[in-house]
Design a protein around this motif. Structure first.
Motif, PDB file in Angstrom:
ATOM      1  N   MET A  35       0.826  -1.212   0.000  1.00 39.06           N
ATOM      2  CA  MET A  35       0.000   0.000   0.000  1.00 39.06           C
ATOM      3  C   MET A  35       0.861   1.263   0.000  1.00 39.06           C
ATOM      4  O   MET A  35       0.510   2.260  -0.660  1.00 39.06           O
ATOM      5  CB  MET A  35      -0.939  -0.011   1.195  1.00 39.06           C
ATOM      6  N   LEU A  36       1.981   1.254   0.716  1.00 39.76           N
ATOM      7  CA  LEU A  36       2.882   2.409   0.673  1.00 39.76           C
ATOM      8  C   LEU A  36       3.481   2.598  -0.716  1.00 39.76           C
ATOM      9  O   LEU A  36       3.566   3.728  -1.223  1.00 39.76           O
ATOM     10  CB  LEU A  36       3.999   2.251   1.705  1.00 39.76           C
ATOM     11  N   VAL A  55       0.899   6.535  -6.872  1.00 40.52           N
ATOM     12  CA  VAL A  55      -0.248   7.398  -7.189  1.00 40.52           C
ATOM     13  C   VAL A  55       0.110   8.857  -6.926  1.00 40.52           C
ATOM     14  O   VAL A  55      -0.259   9.746  -7.694  1.00 40.52           O
ATOM     15  CB  VAL A  55      -1.492   6.963  -6.366  1.00 40.52           C
ATOM     16  N   TYR A  56       0.840   9.111  -5.861  1.00 43.76           N
ATOM     17  CA  TYR A  56       1.223  10.482  -5.501  1.00 43.76           C
ATOM     18  C   TYR A  56       2.114  11.105  -6.579  1.00 43.76           C
ATOM     19  O   TYR A  56       1.983  12.280  -6.913  1.00 43.76           O
ATOM     20  CB  TYR A  56       1.955  10.477  -4.160  1.00 43.76           C
ATOM     21  N   SER A  98      -5.195  13.383  -4.036  1.00 48.75           N
ATOM     22  CA  SER A  98      -6.236  12.944  -3.111  1.00 48.75           C
ATOM     23  C   SER A  98      -6.356  11.421  -3.028  1.00 48.75           C
ATOM     24  O   SER A  98      -6.755  10.887  -2.002  1.00 48.75           O
ATOM     25  CB  SER A  98      -7.581  13.550  -3.507  1.00 48.75           C
ATOM     26  N   GLY A  99      -6.025  10.709  -4.069  1.00 43.13           N
ATOM     27  CA  GLY A  99      -6.102   9.253  -4.035  1.00 43.13           C
ATOM     28  C   GLY A  99      -4.932   8.603  -3.325  1.00 43.13           C
ATOM     29  O   GLY A  99      -5.010   7.461  -2.893  1.00 43.13           O
ATOM     30  N   LEU A 159      -1.391   5.964   1.576  1.00 47.70           N
ATOM     31  CA  LEU A 159      -0.223   6.216   2.422  1.00 47.70           C
ATOM     32  C   LEU A 159      -0.555   6.054   3.900  1.00 47.70           C
ATOM     33  O   LEU A 159       0.237   5.487   4.661  1.00 47.70           O
ATOM     34  CB  LEU A 159       0.331   7.615   2.149  1.00 47.70           C
ATOM     35  N   VAL A 160      -1.717   6.537   4.312  1.00 46.61           N
ATOM     36  CA  VAL A 160      -2.104   6.427   5.723  1.00 46.61           C
ATOM     37  C   VAL A 160      -2.349   4.968   6.103  1.00 46.61           C
ATOM     38  O   VAL A 160      -1.814   4.464   7.101  1.00 46.61           O
ATOM     39  CB  VAL A 160      -3.341   7.296   6.018  1.00 46.61           C
ATOM     40  N   LEU A 161      -3.163   4.266   5.311  1.00 46.85           N
ATOM     41  CA  LEU A 161      -3.443   2.857   5.622  1.00 46.85           C
ATOM     42  C   LEU A 161      -2.193   1.981   5.486  1.00 46.85           C
ATOM     43  O   LEU A 161      -1.989   1.044   6.262  1.00 46.85           O
ATOM     44  CB  LEU A 161      -4.559   2.327   4.730  1.00 46.85           C
ATOM     45  N   GLY A 162      -1.358   2.304   4.515  1.00 45.77           N
ATOM     46  CA  GLY A 162      -0.113   1.560   4.350  1.00 45.77           C
ATOM     47  C   GLY A 162       0.807   1.709   5.540  1.00 45.77           C
ATOM     48  O   GLY A 162       1.409   0.741   6.005  1.00 45.77           O
TER      49      GLY A 162
END
Length: 122
Positions: free
Chosen positions: A66-67, A73-74, A81-82, A87-90
């Protein structure tokens, strides 16, 4: 004459039978215990929490994926926004997964002060 085994699994894998106690992977026998009736405890092994280790490694892998996806995506999308949820959940998955996987690895390698009982129940 009968004996019972009391297993406490949450703190430090404490096994008791008569006056035998295993704490931190070392068996200690009291001097008044008959060694012939409890000789099988000399080679007893505490059960390994493989489900906890598997969960820690799974958290590590999911968090890393996920990171990695969040950074991808970033970098590629103009609106970030996606990437923020990934990043937070990762990071929420990666940090405890890394910490407990490190404890499991150090325990497996035999470093002093590390044992599998330090990994909590999730």
């Amino acid at each position: 004459f009968s004996r019972t085994i009391i297993i406490v699994r949450d703190i430090d894998f404490v096994f008791q039978m008569g006056s035998y106690t295993q704490v931190s992977n070392q068996w200690r026998r009291s001097p008044d215990e008959d060694p012939e009736t409890t000789a099988f405890l000399d080679n007893a092994i505490a059960p390994k929490p493989w489900k906890k280790v598997a969960l820690a490694v799974t958290l590590l892998c999911i968090g890393a994926a996920m990171l990695f996806a969040g950074v991808g995506v970033y970098v590629t999308q103009p609106s970030h926004s996606g990437a923020i949820p990934l990043l937070v959940l990762g990071s929420i998955c990666f940090l405890p997964g890394f910490y407990y996987s490190r404890i499991a690895y150090y325990s497996w390698r035999g470093y002093e002060g590390y044992n599998l009982s330090a990994i909590p129940d999730f």
